[in-house]
Design a protein around this motif. Structure first.
Motif, PDB file in Angstrom:
ATOM      1  N   ALA A 204      17.989   7.755  -0.175  1.00  0.00           N
ATOM      2  CA  ALA A 204      16.561   8.005  -0.352  1.00  0.00           C
ATOM      3  C   ALA A 204      16.302   8.466  -1.769  1.00  0.00           C
ATOM      4  O   ALA A 204      17.174   9.052  -2.427  1.00  0.00           O
ATOM      5  N   LEU A 205      15.092   8.219  -2.233  1.00  0.00           N
ATOM      6  CA  LEU A 205      14.626   8.684  -3.542  1.00  0.00           C
ATOM      7  C   LEU A 205      13.353   9.482  -3.328  1.00  0.00           C
ATOM      8  O   LEU A 205      12.423   9.017  -2.655  1.00  0.00           O
ATOM      9  N   VAL A 206      13.288  10.666  -3.895  1.00  0.00           N
ATOM     10  CA  VAL A 206      12.043  11.436  -3.932  1.00  0.00           C
ATOM     11  C   VAL A 206      11.409  11.173  -5.291  1.00  0.00           C
ATOM     12  O   VAL A 206      11.915  11.622  -6.325  1.00  0.00           O
ATOM     13  N   LEU A 207      10.322  10.434  -5.278  1.00  0.00           N
ATOM     14  CA  LEU A 207       9.612  10.053  -6.493  1.00  0.00           C
ATOM     15  C   LEU A 207       8.494  11.047  -6.766  1.00  0.00           C
ATOM     16  O   LEU A 207       7.741  11.403  -5.866  1.00  0.00           O
ATOM     17  N   CYS A 208       8.374  11.486  -8.008  1.00  0.00           N
ATOM     18  CA  CYS A 208       7.280  12.370  -8.403  1.00  0.00           C
ATOM     19  C   CYS A 208       6.260  11.516  -9.155  1.00  0.00           C
ATOM     20  O   CYS A 208       6.535  11.052 -10.264  1.00  0.00           O
ATOM     21  N   ASN A 209       5.091  11.286  -8.544  1.00  0.00           N
ATOM     22  CA  ASN A 209       4.135  10.299  -9.052  1.00  0.00           C
ATOM     23  C   ASN A 209       2.702  10.800  -8.837  1.00  0.00           C
ATOM     24  O   ASN A 209       2.203  10.722  -7.715  1.00  0.00           O
ATOM     25  N   ILE A 238      10.176   8.465  -0.826  1.00  0.00           N
ATOM     26  CA  ILE A 238       9.077   9.375  -0.535  1.00  0.00           C
ATOM     27  C   ILE A 238       8.404   9.695  -1.861  1.00  0.00           C
ATOM     28  O   ILE A 238       9.025  10.244  -2.768  1.00  0.00           O
ATOM     29  N   SER A 239       7.144   9.326  -1.974  1.00  0.00           N
ATOM     30  CA  SER A 239       6.410   9.520  -3.222  1.00  0.00           C
ATOM     31  C   SER A 239       5.527  10.753  -3.112  1.00  0.00           C
ATOM     32  O   SER A 239       4.600  10.801  -2.305  1.00  0.00           O
ATOM     33  N   ASP A 240       5.825  11.757  -3.924  1.00  0.00           N
ATOM     34  CA  ASP A 240       5.019  12.979  -4.001  1.00  0.00           C
ATOM     35  C   ASP A 240       3.874  12.701  -4.973  1.00  0.00           C
ATOM     36  O   ASP A 240       4.083  12.605  -6.186  1.00  0.00           O
ATOM     37  N   GLU A 241       2.652  12.576  -4.439  1.00  0.00           N
ATOM     38  CA  GLU A 241       1.493  12.212  -5.259  1.00  0.00           C
ATOM     39  C   GLU A 241       0.438  13.314  -5.275  1.00  0.00           C
ATOM     40  O   GLU A 241      -0.766  13.059  -5.372  1.00  0.00           O
ATOM     41  N   ILE A 242       0.914  14.548  -5.269  1.00  0.00           N
ATOM     42  CA  ILE A 242       0.024  15.694  -5.136  1.00  0.00           C
ATOM     43  C   ILE A 242      -0.883  15.890  -6.347  1.00  0.00           C
ATOM     44  O   ILE A 242      -1.997  16.399  -6.226  1.00  0.00           O
ATOM     45  N   THR A 269       4.111   8.400   1.547  1.00  0.00           N
ATOM     46  CA  THR A 269       3.510   9.212   0.491  1.00  0.00           C
ATOM     47  C   THR A 269       3.199  10.596   1.034  1.00  0.00           C
ATOM     48  O   THR A 269       2.642  10.726   2.125  1.00  0.00           O
ATOM     49  N   ALA A 270       3.568  11.615   0.285  1.00  0.00           N
ATOM     50  CA  ALA A 270       3.215  12.995   0.627  1.00  0.00           C
ATOM     51  C   ALA A 270       2.209  13.489  -0.409  1.00  0.00           C
ATOM     52  O   ALA A 270       2.470  13.431  -1.611  1.00  0.00           O
ATOM     53  N   THR A 271       1.055  13.951   0.066  1.00  0.00           N
ATOM     54  CA  THR A 271       0.041  14.426  -0.866  1.00  0.00           C
ATOM     55  C   THR A 271      -0.875  15.423  -0.174  1.00  0.00           C
ATOM     56  O   THR A 271      -0.746  15.688   1.018  1.00  0.00           O
ATOM     57  N   SER A 272      -1.815  15.967  -0.940  1.00  0.00           N
ATOM     58  CA  SER A 272      -2.643  17.055  -0.432  1.00  0.00           C
ATOM     59  C   SER A 272      -3.788  17.308  -1.403  1.00  0.00           C
ATOM     60  O   SER A 272      -3.755  16.862  -2.556  1.00  0.00           O
TER      61      SER A 272
END
Length: 438
Positions: A204-209, A238-242, A269-272
Motif C-alpha cells: 500500500a501507498l499512503v499518498l499526501c495530496n 490511500i490518498s490523504d486530501e485533507i 480517499t481520506a479527507t475532512s
C-alpha cells in the motif's frame, strides 16, 4: 465577532483557481470571519484557547508548529454546532447522512470530481480513515510506502499496524533562477516503480495530496502515472486530501480517485473539513471509495469506525462544505498574502534560507541547512528565538535541516517570528565568522 460577509457563504464553482463572486479578492486587516487581526495576537489567544497549540510551550513561545488556524471559525459552522447542542442532538451516528451528498456536491463544483454519495463513509479523523482501510487490506508484516518528507503523523499512525514503513523521498527539481530561494519537489515515479516491482514489493501507498509540508499540488500526469503503476503492481493507495479545500488561486487540485478508477487501481480517499475550516477537534472525516471495488472493501469496516464519529463534527462538516465557501475563499486569500509576506521577509532578513512556497494549505517548508544553525534548526529556534516550528527530522528522510511554519495567523505574528529567527541567524553567522577569523 463575525462579519456580515459570512452570511453569504456559498461554494464557488470550478477548481481552486479563482475566488467566487462576492468573496474578498484581496487581504484585509481582518480574518475570514471579519475579526480584527489585533484580536488574534498570540498573547490574547493563549488566554482563550486550550488546544495543544496553546498549552504545549511556555507563554513566551510563538506557536507556529501544529496545523491549527488562529482564524476565528466561520459563523455558519459555529451556528451549526450551537443549533445541535440546543437541540440536545449529541448522540451516536449510524452513517454519513446528509454529509455524503453535500461533500459530493462540493467535490463536483470545486474539483470536477463526480462522487457517488453511496461511496462516502465516516471515520473520526483522517488518521482513522487511513489506518482502518489499511487493516482490511494489508497483511501483518506488509509494506506500506510513504513519500518523504511528509506529515509526521503518518509515522505515528502506521505504528498502530504490524507493517513495515518504506520511505520513498520526493525528488528535488531544479529551481528557476527567477526564484533563487525556492524549493521544488515532485513524486519520484521511477523510485516508486522500483519499490513496487521489488521483491518483496509494496502492499500500500499512503499518498499526501496536496503534499504536506511542501504545499505541493501533484500534477495530473504524475498522479495518472502513479495510478497506472498502482494498478500494474496491485498497490492499494490511500490518498490523504485533507488540505485540498485550501488550494490557492491560479492552481488546480487533482483528486486521485478518478484517475485510480480509470486505471483500475484500488484506492480510497481520506479527507475532512478539519483543515479547511479549522474543526479538527470535532472529529469527523470521510473515506471515499474510488469505485465499487473499493466501496466493497470499505463496507467491511467495523461499525465502531462510524459510531465513534462526533455528531457535532458531522454537522460542522455539512455546514462547512455546504454553506461556508465564502469563508474558505477569504481564508485562502489571506493565506496567500501571508505566504507572499513570508517570502519577502525571508529575502530581506534570512539569508541562506530556502522556501517552498505552498500552492495549497497554510504550511510553509523552510530549508535552514545553509543558515548556520546546525543540523537541528528546530531546537535552536525554539530554545533561543522562542518560536515553535515543525521539526524537520520528524517528517522523515529529506527533512534534515528543515522546519515547517504555520501561516494561518495574523500577519504580525509572522513578522514577529521572522524577526526573532533573524536575530538568532545573524548572531549564529557572526559567531561563525568570528570563529573562522580567530
Amino acid at each position: 465577532m463575525a462579519s456580515e460577509a459570512d452570511c453569504h457563504d456559498t461554494p464557488r464553482a470550478g477548481t481552486g483557481a479563482s475566488v467566487s463572486p462576492g468573496s474578498n479578492s484581496t487581504p484585509t486587516d481582518t480574518d475570514p470571519s471579519g475579526v480584527p487581526f489585533r484580536e488574534l495576537d498570540p498573547s490574547i489567544l493563549r488566554t482563550q484557547r486550550t488546544s495543544l497549540k496553546w498549552t504545549r510551550f511556555s507563554a513566551d513561545v510563538l506557536p507556529l508548529f501544529v496545523a491549527e488556524m488562529d482564524f476565528t471559525l466561520s459563523p455558519k459552522v459555529q451556528q451549526a454546532i450551537i443549533s445541535r447542542v440546543l437541540a440536545s442532538d449529541t448522540g451516536y451516528l449510524d452513517g454519513p447522512g446528509e454529509l455524503a451528498p453535500v461533500f459530493a456536491k462540493f467535490a463536483r463544483e470545486r474539483w470536477g470530481w463526480q462522487v457517488d454519495p453511496a461511496h462516502v463513509h465516516l471515520a473520526t479523523d483522517v488518521s482513522c480513515g487511513i489506518v482502518e482501510p489499511l487493516r482490511l487490506r494489508v497483511p501483518a508484516g506488509g509494506r506500506v510506502a510513504i513519500t518523504t518528507p511528509v506529515y509526521p503523523s503518518f509515522f505515528e499512525m502506521l505504528e498502530e499496524l504490524p507493517v513495515e514503513v518504506v520511505q520513498i523521498p520526493l525528488v528535488q527539481d531544479a529551481v528557476p533562477a527567477t526564484t533563487p530561494t525556492g524549493i521544488a519537489a515532485r513524486l519520484d515515479l521511477a523510485a516508486l516503480e522500483r519499490a513496487f516491482a521489488a521483491e518483496p514489493g509494496i502492499d500500500a501507498l499512503v499518498l499526501c495530496n496536496p503534499h504536506n509540508p511542501h504545499g505541493l499540488l501533484h500534477s495530473p500526469s504524475d498522479l495518472a502515472e502513479l495510478a497506472r503503476l498502482a494498478a500494474q503492481y496491485d498497490v492499494f493507495v490511500i490518498s490523504d486530501e485533507i488540505h485540498a479545500p485550501l488550494t490557492h488561486r491560479g492552481h488546480t487540485f487533482t483528486p486521485f480517485a478518478p484517475l485510480a478508477a480509470a486505471a483500475g487501481a484500488l484506492a480510497v480517499t481520506a479527507t475532512s473539513a478539519s483543515k479547511g475550516w479549522n474543526v479538527a477537534g470535532l472529529k469527523c472525516s470521510v473515506i471515499v471509495a474510488a469505485d465499487e471495488r473499493a466501496n466493497q472493501l470499505l463496507r467491511r469496516l467495523p461499525p465502531e469506525v462510524t459510531t465513534r464519529v462526533s455528531i457535532l463534527g458531522l454537522h460542522a462538516g455539512i455546514a462547512a462544505f455546504r454553506d461556508a465557501g465564502d469563508w474558505l475563499d477569504r481564508a485562502i486569500v489571506q493565506i496567500e498574502a501571508n505566504a507572499d509576506l513570508l517570502a519577502e521577509l525571508i529575502a530581506e532578513k534570512l539569508p541562506g534560507v530556502a522556501y517552498a512556497r505552498p500552492h495549497a494549505g497554510y504550511l510553509a517548508w523552510l530549508d535552514f541547512s545553509q543558515a548556520g544553525l546546525g543540523p537541528d534548526p528546530f531546537r535552536r529556534i525554539l530554545t533561543e528565538a522562542k518560536v515553535a516550528l515543525g521539526k524537520g527530522t520528524a517528517f522523515g528522510v529529506g527533512g534534515e535541516g528543515h522546519v515547517r511554519v504555520n501561516l494561518a495567523c495574523a500577519p504580525d505574528t509572522i513578522r514577529q517570528a521572522v524577526d526573532r529567527i533573524a536575530t538568532l541567524v545573524a548572531t549564529a553567522q557572526a559567531q561563525a565568522q568570528n570563529g573562522a577569523v580567530s
